[in-house]
Motif scaffolding. Sequence first.
Motif, short mmCIF file in Angstrom:
data_model
loop_
_atom_site.label_atom_id
_atom_site.label_comp_id
_atom_site.label_asym_id
_atom_site.label_seq_id
_atom_site.Cartn_x
_atom_site.Cartn_y
_atom_site.Cartn_z
N VAL A 1 0.85 -1.19 0.00
CA VAL A 1 0.00 0.00 0.00
C VAL A 1 0.88 1.24 0.00
N GLU A 2 0.60 2.15 -0.91
CA GLU A 2 1.40 3.38 -0.98
C GLU A 2 1.11 4.25 0.23
N PRO A 3 2.16 4.90 0.79
CA PRO A 3 1.97 5.77 1.96
C PRO A 3 0.93 6.86 1.73
N GLN A 4 0.87 7.39 0.51
CA GLN A 4 -0.08 8.46 0.22
C GLN A 4 -1.52 7.96 0.38
N LEU A 5 -1.76 6.68 0.01
CA LEU A 5 -3.10 6.12 0.14
C LEU A 5 -3.50 6.01 1.60
N VAL A 6 -2.56 5.65 2.46
CA VAL A 6 -2.82 5.57 3.90
C VAL A 6 -3.17 6.95 4.44
N ALA A 7 -2.42 7.97 4.02
CA ALA A 7 -2.69 9.33 4.46
C ALA A 7 -4.08 9.79 4.00
N GLN A 8 -4.44 9.42 2.77
CA GLN A 8 -5.75 9.80 2.24
C GLN A 8 -6.88 9.12 3.02
N MET A 9 -6.69 7.85 3.36
CA MET A 9 -7.71 7.15 4.16
C MET A 9 -7.81 7.77 5.56
N MET A 10 -6.68 8.14 6.12
CA MET A 10 -6.70 8.78 7.43
C MET A 10 -7.43 10.12 7.36
N PHE A 11 -7.18 10.86 6.26
CA PHE A 11 -7.89 12.13 6.08
C PHE A 11 -9.40 11.89 6.00
N PHE A 12 -9.79 10.83 5.30
CA PHE A 12 -11.22 10.55 5.16
C PHE A 12 -11.86 10.26 6.51
N THR A 13 -11.20 9.51 7.38
CA THR A 13 -11.77 9.23 8.71
C THR A 13 -11.91 10.52 9.52
N VAL A 14 -10.93 11.41 9.39
CA VAL A 14 -11.02 12.71 10.08
C VAL A 14 -12.17 13.52 9.51
N SER B 1 -17.46 6.01 -4.93
CA SER B 1 -17.81 7.29 -4.31
C SER B 1 -17.88 7.10 -2.80
N LEU B 2 -17.22 7.98 -2.07
CA LEU B 2 -17.17 7.89 -0.62
C LEU B 2 -17.93 9.02 0.08
N TYR B 3 -17.98 10.17 -0.57
CA TYR B 3 -18.45 11.39 0.12
C TYR B 3 -19.26 12.24 -0.87
N ARG B 4 -20.52 12.50 -0.52
CA ARG B 4 -21.38 13.32 -1.37
C ARG B 4 -21.20 14.79 -1.00
N ARG B 5 -20.46 15.51 -1.77
CA ARG B 5 -20.13 16.90 -1.44
C ARG B 5 -21.34 17.81 -1.44
N ASN B 6 -22.35 17.51 -2.24
CA ASN B 6 -23.49 18.41 -2.40
C ASN B 6 -24.73 17.96 -1.62
N ASP B 7 -24.58 16.95 -0.80
CA ASP B 7 -25.70 16.44 0.00
C ASP B 7 -25.39 16.68 1.47
N ASN C 1 -27.02 13.51 3.85
CA ASN C 1 -26.40 12.17 3.76
C ASN C 1 -25.10 12.25 2.98
N ARG C 2 -24.07 12.76 3.62
CA ARG C 2 -22.80 12.96 2.93
C ARG C 2 -22.05 11.66 2.68
N ILE C 3 -22.12 10.71 3.61
CA ILE C 3 -21.29 9.52 3.53
C ILE C 3 -22.04 8.42 2.76
N THR C 4 -21.39 7.87 1.75
CA THR C 4 -21.99 6.77 0.99
C THR C 4 -21.83 5.47 1.76
N GLU C 5 -22.46 4.42 1.25
CA GLU C 5 -22.34 3.10 1.89
C GLU C 5 -20.88 2.64 1.89
N ALA C 6 -20.18 2.87 0.77
CA ALA C 6 -18.76 2.51 0.70
C ALA C 6 -17.95 3.34 1.68
N GLY C 7 -18.32 4.61 1.82
CA GLY C 7 -17.64 5.48 2.76
C GLY C 7 -17.81 5.03 4.20
#
Length: 321
Positions: free
Chosen positions: A15-28, A63-69, A72-78
Amino acid sequence: MTEATNILPASYEPVEPQLVAQMMFFTVLVEACSMTKASEVMNISTSTGSRWLSDLESELNVSLYRRNDKVNRITEAGEHLYNTFKHISSDMQILKNELTQFTQEKRGTVRICSSPVYAENVILPLISEFVRENPMVNIQMTISPRGLEQHKDNDFIISAIAGSAIAKEEALNLVRRNLLSERFVVVASPEFIRYNSEPLVPEDLTELRCLYSKSLSGKNHWVFKKGNEAQIITVNKTIELSDAKMITTGVLNGAGVAYLPEFLVKKYIRSGQLIELLTEYETDDWFLNLYYPPQRFMTSTVSAFKEHLLSNHREKLKVFE
């Protein structure tokens, strides 16, 4: 010698380090409910945070995050990513904190939110001592009478609460240590008493101008006890202020009657600048508490500051005597 066995599956890709950082950002982001706030927590720009989210969705092809909703911002995958990765993120933070115990040099940032009454005369001197001994440490300090509302953004919260309101404290996953316990006293300046009648029973306070703060005693309710009876007086003619320090200044200037922790005003009572009223009644108790996360969530630097604070804060209280 036997040849080493490859235990990784043939399809394994690191797993690329950048992907880990992006997932961490998503949880925040899920917890902060704000792109701007999540970016601040991760110490990146909002535009970078937005790009990280887009790159993460592109990499995973979902899709993880509905920016315009806004509802219900978080999708099922999110939701699935968040519920899974938040435990990984927590374990990573715990491991990082544990590894700081292997270095003698204290470095990093300690984030503190303190009640105004304690910040200037107690916490700031303690901070000065700590950073003098640990020059690689940075401090972020916020002054607020409602620190518990900001507990996710700080390592330490120093917050006051009246005894009658303790049961209403929000259930938090934090350790609570009492720093100070005091009784409330009713006080006014001689000038105020000269121009207004002195209250002889608690009910008389309903006819007088009173100073109060929601952060100090909850609502505009003052507790009095005599014998086995207790009563709550609702003060009506009020000047509402943000914290105890401002109330102390106001009562010294003759603005009204105040219901304050004794340590704040005892030197003014002793000097005659304030008069203690309704002394035959007992009052509510006032507690100043320190809140912080469990030890496993602390770096060695944060833990060191906690020990410094707990060992030395009472010495600083002499400034109020």
